[in-house]
Motif scaffolding. Structure first.
Motif, PDB file in Angstrom:
ATOM      1  N   GLN A  39       0.827  -1.206   0.000  1.00  0.00           N
ATOM      2  CA  GLN A  39       0.000   0.000   0.000  1.00  0.00           C
ATOM      3  C   GLN A  39       0.864   1.261   0.000  1.00  0.00           C
ATOM      4  N   ASP A  41       0.596   3.911  -1.427  1.00  0.00           N
ATOM      5  CA  ASP A  41      -0.192   5.147  -1.427  1.00  0.00           C
ATOM      6  C   ASP A  41      -0.224   5.797  -0.046  1.00  0.00           C
ATOM      7  N   TYR A  49      -3.405  10.884  -3.715  1.00  0.00           N
ATOM      8  CA  TYR A  49      -4.800  11.293  -3.565  1.00  0.00           C
ATOM      9  C   TYR A  49      -5.012  12.720  -4.079  1.00  0.00           C
ATOM     10  N   ARG A  82     -10.836   4.712  -1.271  1.00  0.00           N
ATOM     11  CA  ARG A  82      -9.778   3.898  -0.688  1.00  0.00           C
ATOM     12  C   ARG A  82      -9.671   4.195   0.799  1.00  0.00           C
ATOM     13  N   LYS A  83      -9.157   3.221   1.507  1.00  0.00           N
ATOM     14  CA  LYS A  83      -8.761   3.391   2.922  1.00  0.00           C
ATOM     15  C   LYS A  83      -9.866   3.921   3.816  1.00  0.00           C
ATOM     16  N   LEU A 119     -15.465   1.296  -5.645  1.00  0.00           N
ATOM     17  CA  LEU A 119     -14.572   0.848  -4.583  1.00  0.00           C
ATOM     18  C   LEU A 119     -14.402  -0.655  -4.666  1.00  0.00           C
ATOM     19  N   THR A 121     -13.264  -4.022  -2.133  1.00  0.00           N
ATOM     20  CA  THR A 121     -13.132  -4.434  -0.743  1.00  0.00           C
ATOM     21  C   THR A 121     -12.875  -5.937  -0.707  1.00  0.00           C
ATOM     22  N   MET A 152      -6.596  -2.848  -6.443  1.00  0.00           N
ATOM     23  CA  MET A 152      -5.718  -3.281  -5.345  1.00  0.00           C
ATOM     24  C   MET A 152      -5.734  -4.804  -5.382  1.00  0.00           C
ATOM     25  N   ASP A 155      -8.343  -6.849  -3.232  1.00  0.00           N
ATOM     26  CA  ASP A 155      -9.784  -6.657  -3.412  1.00  0.00           C
ATOM     27  C   ASP A 155     -10.421  -7.742  -4.280  1.00  0.00           C
TER      28      ASP A 155
END
Length: 165
Positions: A39, A41, A49, A82-83, A119, A121, A152, A155
């Motif tokens: 991750q 990011d 972002y 995200r997140k 998104l 998940t 990702m 996911d």
């Protein structure tokens, strides 16, 4: 009723606090085999972002960061959530942390002409699935995602929300 002090945009000054929320929830609470190396990011919020046209927000209770949500704008009118993570003690309707974070992101999308929110998940986050569905998100197959959606690796479940004016 418990009161959060603020939902505020976060920058790189918060990377360490963001990681301190996200990693334990992923690794310890839900046993998702993911590391900080998976991750990157999270190590540069501004580049990953803000510079996409998205943003990253945090929910604070007093000075403690208790929840996060990020938006990566990956197309002129599309963004990826995200997140979205909330510390265990600050979840649920009595706090409303997740709802406030999501509402902040949706308001930002409306103000910035981002009409489609996607998104990804993982299967174990059942409460998250219910939360997104309650908020109007519909499930879609991986092959229905836009080609430019930033996948990702962890996911496996995907959602979409189309905003109308």
């Amino acid at each position: 009723m418990n009161i959060l002090s603020a939902i505020t945009p976060l920058n790189n000054d918060y990377c360490e606090q963001i990681i301190d929320i996200v990693l334990p929830i992923q690794q310890i609470e839900f046993n998702v085999p993911i590391t900080i190396q998976d991750q990157p990011d999270l190590l540069d919020i501004e580049k990953n972002y803000h510079q996409t046209g998205g943003n990253f927000w945090g929910a604070k209770h007093n000075e403690l960061l208790v929840g996060t949500i990020g938006l990566i704008a990956f197309d002129k009118h599309a963004g990826a959530i995200r997140k979205m993570f909330v510390r265990k003690d600050y979840r649920g309707k009595e706090w409303g942390t997740g709802q406030l974070l999501l509402d902040t992101l949706i308001d930002y999308c409306r103000q910035n002409q981002i009409a489609d929110i996607y998104l990804g998940t993982v299967d174990v986050l059942k409460a998250a699935h219910r939360f997104y569905e309650r908020n109007g998100f519909t499930r879609l197959a991986k092959n229905e995602l836009p080609q430019s959606f930033p996948l990702m690796s962890a996911d496996t479940i995907f959602y979409h929300l189309h905003l109308t004016n």
